[in-house]
Every structure is written in structure tokens, then in C-alpha cells.
Design a protein around this motif. Structure first.
Motif, mmCIF file in Angstrom:
data_model
loop_
_atom_site.group_PDB
_atom_site.id
_atom_site.type_symbol
_atom_site.label_atom_id
_atom_site.label_comp_id
_atom_site.label_asym_id
_atom_site.label_seq_id
_atom_site.Cartn_x
_atom_site.Cartn_y
_atom_site.Cartn_z
ATOM 1 N N THR A 14 -8.207 24.843 -7.908
ATOM 2 C CA THR A 14 -6.966 24.129 -7.606
ATOM 3 C C THR A 14 -7.067 23.648 -6.165
ATOM 4 N N ASP A 15 -6.667 22.414 -5.924
ATOM 5 C CA ASP A 15 -6.744 21.855 -4.574
ATOM 6 C C ASP A 15 -5.409 21.172 -4.261
ATOM 7 N N THR A 16 -4.641 21.793 -3.339
ATOM 8 C CA THR A 16 -3.337 21.208 -3.006
ATOM 9 C C THR A 16 -3.416 20.354 -1.745
ATOM 10 N N GLY A 17 -4.638 20.173 -1.240
ATOM 11 C CA GLY A 17 -4.791 19.407 0.007
ATOM 12 C C GLY A 17 -5.170 17.949 -0.217
ATOM 13 N N VAL A 47 -8.010 9.047 -4.372
ATOM 14 C CA VAL A 47 -7.609 10.358 -3.869
ATOM 15 C C VAL A 47 -8.500 10.697 -2.689
ATOM 16 N N VAL A 48 -7.864 11.085 -1.592
ATOM 17 C CA VAL A 48 -8.588 11.455 -0.365
ATOM 18 C C VAL A 48 -7.959 12.743 0.170
ATOM 19 N N ARG A 49 -8.479 13.286 1.258
ATOM 20 C CA ARG A 49 -7.835 14.449 1.868
ATOM 21 C C ARG A 49 -6.423 14.068 2.321
ATOM 22 N N ALA A 50 -5.458 14.962 2.109
ATOM 23 C CA ALA A 50 -4.062 14.660 2.438
ATOM 24 C C ALA A 50 -3.901 14.251 3.902
ATOM 25 N N GLU A 51 -4.641 14.926 4.798
ATOM 26 C CA GLU A 51 -4.433 14.632 6.217
ATOM 27 C C GLU A 51 -5.013 13.275 6.612
ATOM 28 N N LYS A 52 -5.763 12.646 5.714
ATOM 29 C CA LYS A 52 -6.330 11.325 6.006
ATOM 30 C C LYS A 52 -5.475 10.183 5.434
ATOM 31 N N VAL A 53 -4.450 10.533 4.691
ATOM 32 C CA VAL A 53 -3.701 9.502 3.973
ATOM 33 C C VAL A 53 -3.055 8.482 4.928
ATOM 34 N N GLY A 54 -2.437 8.973 5.984
ATOM 35 C CA GLY A 54 -1.769 8.075 6.929
ATOM 36 C C GLY A 54 -2.747 7.073 7.527
ATOM 37 N N GLU A 55 -3.870 7.588 7.997
ATOM 38 C CA GLU A 55 -4.898 6.722 8.587
ATOM 39 C C GLU A 55 -5.409 5.715 7.550
ATOM 40 N N ALA A 56 -5.601 6.189 6.330
ATOM 41 C CA ALA A 56 -6.096 5.305 5.267
ATOM 42 C C ALA A 56 -5.107 4.169 5.006
ATOM 43 N N VAL A 57 -3.845 4.488 4.914
ATOM 44 C CA VAL A 57 -2.838 3.450 4.631
ATOM 45 C C VAL A 57 -2.804 2.424 5.765
ATOM 46 N N LYS A 116 2.801 18.671 -7.572
ATOM 47 C CA LYS A 116 2.639 20.035 -7.042
ATOM 48 C C LYS A 116 3.578 21.012 -7.731
ATOM 49 N N THR A 117 4.734 20.512 -8.200
ATOM 50 C CA THR A 117 5.689 21.395 -8.874
ATOM 51 C C THR A 117 5.149 21.914 -10.208
ATOM 52 N N ILE A 139 0.870 -1.178 0.000
ATOM 53 C CA ILE A 139 0.000 0.000 0.000
ATOM 54 C C ILE A 139 0.901 1.222 0.000
ATOM 55 N N THR A 140 0.717 2.076 -0.991
ATOM 56 C CA THR A 140 1.585 3.245 -1.086
ATOM 57 C C THR A 140 0.793 4.517 -0.788
ATOM 58 N N ASP A 141 1.526 5.554 -0.439
ATOM 59 C CA ASP A 141 0.884 6.841 -0.180
ATOM 60 C C ASP A 141 1.680 7.925 -0.866
ATOM 61 N N ASP A 142 0.987 8.989 -1.233
ATOM 62 C CA ASP A 142 1.637 10.048 -1.994
ATOM 63 C C ASP A 142 0.881 11.353 -1.758
ATOM 64 N N ILE A 143 1.591 12.347 -1.258
ATOM 65 C CA ILE A 143 0.933 13.655 -1.089
ATOM 66 C C ILE A 143 1.657 14.709 -1.928
ATOM 67 N N SER A 144 2.304 14.252 -2.994
ATOM 68 C CA SER A 144 3.101 15.183 -3.804
ATOM 69 C C SER A 144 2.300 15.775 -4.962
ATOM 70 N N GLU A 145 1.013 15.412 -5.063
ATOM 71 C CA GLU A 145 0.246 15.900 -6.205
ATOM 72 C C GLU A 145 -0.864 16.861 -5.779
ATOM 73 N N ALA A 146 -1.356 17.614 -6.737
ATOM 74 C CA ALA A 146 -2.474 18.523 -6.506
ATOM 75 C C ALA A 146 -3.556 18.211 -7.530
ATOM 76 N N LYS A 147 -4.774 18.633 -7.200
ATOM 77 C CA LYS A 147 -5.901 18.334 -8.082
ATOM 78 C C LYS A 147 -6.430 19.624 -8.707
ATOM 79 N N LEU A 148 -6.683 19.594 -9.997
ATOM 80 C CA LEU A 148 -7.323 20.731 -10.673
ATOM 81 C C LEU A 148 -8.668 20.275 -11.213
ATOM 82 N N THR A 149 -9.659 21.153 -11.129
ATOM 83 C CA THR A 149 -10.987 20.801 -11.628
ATOM 84 C C THR A 149 -11.531 21.914 -12.521
#
Ligand code: ASP
Ligand code: MG
Length: 405
Positions: A335-338, A383-393, A311-312, A255-265
């Protein structure tokens, strides 16, 4: 007797004591009767330090000069490692990427290897020497020094192993192998003895930080068996090899986690042919690396498109979206960087129904909302909220039975 490529990352050559430990290991491997080619990264954080220096002297960073600067890091470690190996009573000789015959294209700071002419390395091996090659660098077809992109020493090692027909490429780092999840996020993560190239590629692409994605692609294409192991404990580590058809694959390996991306809609997008083509062509022209894409089912002739980028790349992507929105008549860009992404990877998923259901149920039980979903035949990402990633993993690691006893 085998030909072994041994690559040592930055922490493995971080100071003089680490370098001596590396030299002892190389000498031991030689005394066991093997031929060894060593590939080294720059010491510790020295590449980052050089980048910081460049920032201080100028806001202008011509790519050619950046490459000249950054390749210096690997030159220092190659010379020191060669000396330390000699100190162990085994002859060694260092080679820059150019001397090692690594020819690249002219795309400075992210060059691709075009050819390798390893004649000098072979000659050194024939003379009983250990060639020590500076990773991450080559010489362009215009005869300029180039670098292969961050983490590029892995590519050097795999490419040399392929060009020399090595029996194995050993990647030494500061972790003991590839884990079922990042041990800093999941304390109960387990070391995997074996993963397939396909699984490793999915892991590298979705946040697994052990190996550079390009090096795994290269290894798979050339059938180079890889082993990831620790230069601190020297224990056996993880093999990355071709899938073994005689073995039952794990349904979920990691199970991998990644918070290096952002979402555009883009909202209020006219639902007609050519709209997505316009948007993603412009993103491609600017070199923006698009990852996940989701388009809603249209209602009343309108739809919404969301996608993720590193994010870059987010500022460039935003500019393009704003312009394209005007062009196609979309109503709104956000734009959503969270955001963060959690992914399940496992070759056995192909033949096991219910994996997706269990993933979604587990996230639901933890009150974690899923914002985007994408799949391949051996991966599911949410894709979930960044602050939930740890708990999700952690929750998924438990739900899929991966926790260490
Ligand atoms: N020294 C380079 C970097 O830090 C290359 C590498 O370590 O693989 O990205
Ligand atoms: Mg590295």
C-alpha cells in the motif's frame, strides 16, 4: 425574460452579511425581469460541524439519522435566505427537498434522485415568489429524508434546472470560476471563459474542486448550461456548455492535481485469465471505488497489478487484496499513500499529436518519476510522488503555455 436557477454554496451564505448580499443579488435579478429559483447549501462549515457532533455523541451513526441531522444545515440557510429576500421587497418561500418534490432512492447519505415533482415550486413562481430550496436533500421512496452525498447541493440545483426547463443554472461560490489550474497551487492560473461538459467532467474526476462530478454529468445529460461564478465579486465567471463544433478547442485547457488517492500493488500475480476479474469483483462487492489500473506485461508467467483508490477506501481495499493474494497465489501486497496525480485536460488533444511526449519530457526535466499513466481521449494522467505534485502542475502549466501574462 429567463428562468434562472441560482445556487449558493456554503461560503456564499456563510454569515448574515453574505446572506444579505445574496438576497440583494436575487432581488436584482428579479427586478431585471427574470424568474429565479434559489438553491442553498448549509452555512459555512456547518455540515462539518454537525458531522463532528455526531462523532462526539456516538460511534454508531445510523445512515438514516445522519441524513436527518445533516439536512438541518440547509434548512437553516433556506429560511434565512428566504427572509433576507423578503427583506429586499421580493416575496420568497423556502422549501425542503421533500417539499420541492425531490424523490430519491433509499441509499441514505448518498441517495440518487429518481424523480422531481416541482409542482409547488411552479405554483410559487406563478404567484410571483422566489422559491428557496434546501440543497443536498430529498425524500426517499420510503418517505424518509435523504442526502445526496457531500457537495450534493450542486446536484439539486442542476436537477431542478432540468426539471423546470430553466434557461441557465448559475453556481455561485467563493472563486470567480473554473481555472486552468488550482490558483493556490499555480499562482499564474487563468480563469477560463468557457469549458465543455466533457472537459469539466474530466476535471471534476481528477481533482478539480469547483463542481461535484455528478452535477456535471447530470447537466450534460439534460443539456443544462452551467455558469460558475463568484458571490463575492459577481463577475461573469465560467460557462460550462456543449462543445462548440465551430470553434477550435484548446489543446490543453487545464491541469488538475489530486492527492486524495492511494496506490495498491499486487506482485507475483499468476498471469492467467480470471485473476483480475476475481480481484476487481471483490473490490466492487465491497463498494471500493477503483480509479487507475495498470498491469505489467507478464514475465515468466508472473505479472504485477497496481491500482488507485480514494484514501478513505484504502483499508477495505487492502483487506481484499490480502485475501485475494492468498486465493490466487500472489506473492506480495503493498500500500502506498504517498502518491499524487497530475492530469492534463483538453478537448483539442484529440487532434493534436505530441501532447503526451511534451508532458513526459516536462516531468523528466524536473526529475519527476512517473509511476502510473492513464489516458482518455481528452485527458492524460500521471501518478507521481505526492510531494512532487505541486511542482509538476506548475511546470506543465508553463510548458503548455497556460501561464497568465
Ligand atoms: N452542505 C453539504 C456539504 O457540505 C452539501 C453542499 O454543500 O453541497 O457537503
Ligand atoms: Mg459545494
Amino acid at each position: 425574460m429567463a428562468l434562472i436557477v441560482q445556487k449558493f454554496g456554503g461560503t456564499s451564505v456563510g454569515d448574515h452579511e453574505r446572506i444579505q448580499a445574496v438576497a440583494e443579488h436575487v432581488a436584482r435579478t428579479c427586478r431585471d425581469g427574470h424568474d429565479v429559483v434559489v438553491v442553498v447549501s448549509a452555512m459555512g462549515k456547518s455540515t462539518d460541524d454537525l458531522l463532528a457532533l455526531a462523532d462526539k455523541v456516538s460511534t454508531e451513526h445510523p445512515a438514516r439519522e445522519m441524513d436527518m441531522l445533516l439536512t438541518a444545515g440547509e434548512r437553516i440557510s433556506m429560511a434565512l435566505v428566504a427572509m433576507a429576500i423578503s427583506g429586499q421587497g421580493v416575496e420568497a418561500a423556502s422549501f425542503t427537498g421533500s417539499q420541492a418534490g425531490i424523490i430519491t432512492d433509499t441509499d441514505h447519505t448518498r441517495a440518487k434522485i429518481l424523480e422531481i415533482h416541482p409542482g409547488r415550486l411552479r405554483a410559487a413562481l406563478d404567484e410571483g415568489k422566489v422559491p428557496v430550496v434546501a440543497g443536498f436533500q430529498g425524500m426517499s421512496t420510503e418517505k424518509d429524508v435523504t442526502t445526496l452525498g457531500r457537495g450534493g447541493s450542486d446536484v439539486t440545483a442542476v436537477a431542478l434546472a432540468a426539471a423546470l426547463g430553466a434557461d441557465v443554472c448559475e453556481i455561485y461560490t467563493d472563486v470567480t470560476g473554473v481555472f486552468s489550474a488550482d490558483p493556490r497551487v499555480v499562482p499564474k492560473a487563468r480563469r477560463l471563459n468557457r469549458v465543455s461538459f466533457d472537459e469539466m467532467m474530466e476535471m471534476a474526476a481528477t481533482g478539480g474542486r469547483v463542481l461535484m462530478l455528478r452535477s456535471v454529468e447530470f447537466a450534460r445529460r439534460h443539456g443544462v448550461p452551467l455558469q460558475v461564478r463568484s458571490s463575492f465579486t459577481w463577475e461573469p465567471g465560467t460557462w460550462i456548455v456543449e462543445e462548440d463544433p465551430t470553434m477550435e478547442e484548446a489543446v490543453v485547457s487545464a491541469i488538475t492535481d489530486d492527492i486524495s488517492e492511494a496506490k495498491l500493488t499486487l506482485d507475483g500475480v499468476p498471469d492467467r485469465p480470471g485473476v483480475a476479474a476475481t480481484l476487481f469483483r471483490q473490490l466492487a462487492v465491497r463498494g471500493v471505488n477503483v480509479d487507475m489500473i495498470v498491469q505489467n506485461t507478464g514475465t515468466n508467467g508472473l505479472t504485477a497489478i497496481s491500482f488507485t483508490v480514494p484514501k478513505t477506501d484504502v483499508d477495505a481495499a487492502r483487506e481484499i487484496c490480502d485475501a485475494v493474494a492468498v486465493e490466487i497465489g500472489a506473492t506480495n501486497v503493498t500500500t502506498d499513500t504517498g502518491v499524487g496525480r497530475v492530469s492534463l485536460v483538453g478537448a483539442g488533444m484529440k487532434s493534436s499529436p505530441g501532447v503526451t511526449a511534451l508532458m513526459f519530457e516536462t516531468l523528466y526535466e524536473h526529475g519527476i518519476n512517473i509511476e502510473m499513466i492513464s489516458t482518455s481521449s481528452i485527458r492524460i494522467s500521471c501518478v507521481v510522488r505526492a510531494e512532487k505534485v505541486g511542482e509538476a502542475v506548475r511546470a506543465l502549466h508553463t510548458a503548455f503555455g497556460l501561464d497568465a501574462a
